[in-house]
Design a protein around this motif. Structure first.
Motif, PDB file in Angstrom:
ATOM      1  N   PRO A 182      15.968   8.172 -36.434  1.00 40.76           N
ATOM      2  CA  PRO A 182      16.634   7.082 -37.140  1.00 40.76           C
ATOM      3  C   PRO A 182      15.881   6.673 -38.406  1.00 40.76           C
ATOM      4  O   PRO A 182      14.653   6.749 -38.452  1.00 40.76           O
ATOM      5  CB  PRO A 182      16.633   5.933 -36.133  1.00 40.76           C
ATOM      6  CG  PRO A 182      15.973   6.417 -34.907  1.00 40.76           C
ATOM      7  CD  PRO A 182      15.469   7.792 -35.137  1.00 40.76           C
ATOM      8  N   THR A 227      20.007  -3.306 -43.969  1.00 42.63           N
ATOM      9  CA  THR A 227      18.832  -3.933 -43.359  1.00 42.63           C
ATOM     10  C   THR A 227      17.729  -4.115 -44.398  1.00 42.63           C
ATOM     11  O   THR A 227      17.070  -5.162 -44.447  1.00 42.63           O
ATOM     12  CB  THR A 227      18.318  -3.085 -42.179  1.00 42.63           C
ATOM     13  OG1 THR A 227      19.380  -2.892 -41.247  1.00 42.63           O
ATOM     14  CG2 THR A 227      17.147  -3.742 -41.481  1.00 42.63           C
ATOM     15  N   SER A 231      20.183  -4.017 -33.766  1.00 42.19           N
ATOM     16  CA  SER A 231      21.185  -3.575 -34.734  1.00 42.19           C
ATOM     17  C   SER A 231      20.696  -2.426 -35.613  1.00 42.19           C
ATOM     18  O   SER A 231      21.500  -1.742 -36.235  1.00 42.19           O
ATOM     19  CB  SER A 231      21.625  -4.745 -35.621  1.00 42.19           C
ATOM     20  OG  SER A 231      20.518  -5.240 -36.345  1.00 42.19           O
ATOM     21  N   ASP A 232      19.380  -2.212 -35.675  1.00 41.45           N
ATOM     22  CA  ASP A 232      18.811  -1.136 -36.489  1.00 41.45           C
ATOM     23  C   ASP A 232      17.503  -0.690 -35.849  1.00 41.45           C
ATOM     24  O   ASP A 232      16.515  -1.435 -35.862  1.00 41.45           O
ATOM     25  CB  ASP A 232      18.584  -1.621 -37.924  1.00 41.45           C
ATOM     26  CG  ASP A 232      18.252  -0.501 -38.893  1.00 41.45           C
ATOM     27  OD1 ASP A 232      17.691   0.529 -38.444  1.00 41.45           O
ATOM     28  OD2 ASP A 232      18.539  -0.646 -40.090  1.00 41.45           O
ATOM     29  N   TYR A 281      11.337   4.182 -42.941  1.00 44.87           N
ATOM     30  CA  TYR A 281      12.243   5.190 -43.492  1.00 44.87           C
ATOM     31  C   TYR A 281      11.458   6.492 -43.566  1.00 44.87           C
ATOM     32  O   TYR A 281      10.686   6.701 -44.500  1.00 44.87           O
ATOM     33  CB  TYR A 281      12.748   4.783 -44.878  1.00 44.87           C
ATOM     34  CG  TYR A 281      13.871   5.655 -45.382  1.00 44.87           C
ATOM     35  CD1 TYR A 281      15.190   5.323 -45.140  1.00 44.87           C
ATOM     36  CD2 TYR A 281      13.607   6.839 -46.059  1.00 44.87           C
ATOM     37  CE1 TYR A 281      16.230   6.125 -45.586  1.00 44.87           C
ATOM     38  CE2 TYR A 281      14.629   7.661 -46.507  1.00 44.87           C
ATOM     39  CZ  TYR A 281      15.938   7.291 -46.266  1.00 44.87           C
ATOM     40  OH  TYR A 281      16.958   8.101 -46.695  1.00 44.87           O
ATOM     41  N   LYS A 326      18.653   1.253 -42.208  1.00 39.55           N
ATOM     42  CA  LYS A 326      19.926   1.166 -42.924  1.00 39.55           C
ATOM     43  C   LYS A 326      19.747   0.412 -44.243  1.00 39.55           C
ATOM     44  O   LYS A 326      18.966  -0.549 -44.303  1.00 39.55           O
ATOM     45  CB  LYS A 326      20.957   0.439 -42.063  1.00 39.55           C
ATOM     46  CG  LYS A 326      21.270   1.135 -40.760  1.00 39.55           C
ATOM     47  CD  LYS A 326      22.166   0.268 -39.884  1.00 39.55           C
ATOM     48  CE  LYS A 326      22.366   0.917 -38.532  1.00 39.55           C
ATOM     49  NZ  LYS A 326      23.072   0.026 -37.604  1.00 39.55           N
ATOM     50  N   PRO A 327      20.455   0.822 -45.295  1.00 39.39           N
ATOM     51  CA  PRO A 327      20.342   0.120 -46.582  1.00 39.39           C
ATOM     52  C   PRO A 327      20.632  -1.378 -46.477  1.00 39.39           C
ATOM     53  O   PRO A 327      19.963  -2.192 -47.123  1.00 39.39           O
ATOM     54  CB  PRO A 327      21.375   0.820 -47.469  1.00 39.39           C
ATOM     55  CG  PRO A 327      21.495   2.196 -46.891  1.00 39.39           C
ATOM     56  CD  PRO A 327      21.315   2.011 -45.406  1.00 39.39           C
ATOM     57  N   SER A 381      15.218   1.188 -36.761  1.00 38.49           N
ATOM     58  CA  SER A 381      14.074   1.366 -37.657  1.00 38.49           C
ATOM     59  C   SER A 381      13.564   0.052 -38.234  1.00 38.49           C
ATOM     60  O   SER A 381      12.766   0.042 -39.162  1.00 38.49           O
ATOM     61  CB  SER A 381      14.439   2.327 -38.786  1.00 38.49           C
ATOM     62  OG  SER A 381      14.627   3.616 -38.241  1.00 38.49           O
TER      63      SER A 381
END
Length: 167
Positions: free
Chosen positions: A40, A46, A131-132, A150, A43-44, A134
């Motif tokens: 993973p 986030t 929810s994310d 990332y 997300k942008p 990472s």
């Protein structure tokens, strides 16, 4: 195989030679010599949310690039590779190397690094966002800290600019 390149300074001038031993993951088969390969990434949305929060609250923001990140991943599968050029044992030229750590180029390398990183930050008190995967969050009283991962780049921001203790 070995990959050689020149590292350049910001002004474009030569800084140093770089070499990286890379595994050939193209020949790997999922379920045979590699398991999970998906890693993973944050997300942008986030990233925008956490950076907006940090800026609105005047929190310090730190960006880190982990050197040789994939080499820190621990392999769960049995993976062999040919002896690298320049390092062949003259007494045993047909022997192969059993890898314990992941190498760049292996299909499972990003996943192995992610799992090692997530395990470590969990051990010092961070929890993963639901929810994310990472986004890692640390809460202790009024102290909050966020880590965004990332691949091998990390953004860290915290409500306290001073060092705070982990459990």
């Amino acid at each position: 195989m070995w990959i050689f390149r020149h590292k350049k300074k910001d002004d474009g001038s030569f800084e140093r030679h770089k070499a990286r031993l890379v595994g050939d993951g193209a020949g790997q088969q999922v379920g045979v010599d590699c398991g999970e390969t998906f890693s993973p990434v944050v997300k942008p949305a986030t990233i925008r949310t956490v950076l907006s929060l940090a800026l609105s609250k005047s929190w310090p923001i730190h960006q880190l690039d982990v050197k040789n990140a994939f080499l820190h991943g621990e392999l769960k599968e049995t993976v062999y590779m040919h002896q690298p050029l320049g390092f062949k044992d003259p007494d045993r030229p047909n022997h192969v190397c059993l890898l314990r750590k992941s190498l760049y180029g292996l299909k499972q390398a990003p996943r192995a690094w992610y799992k090692r990183f997530a395990g470590y930050v969990s051990s010092i008190g961070f929890s993963q966002s639901q929810s994310d995967n990472s986004l890692f969050i640390y809460r202790n009283g009024t102290t909050l800290a966020y880590i965004l991962l990332y691949v091998d780049d990390i953004i860290l921001t915290a409500s306290s600019g001073t060092t705070f203790s982990y459990p």
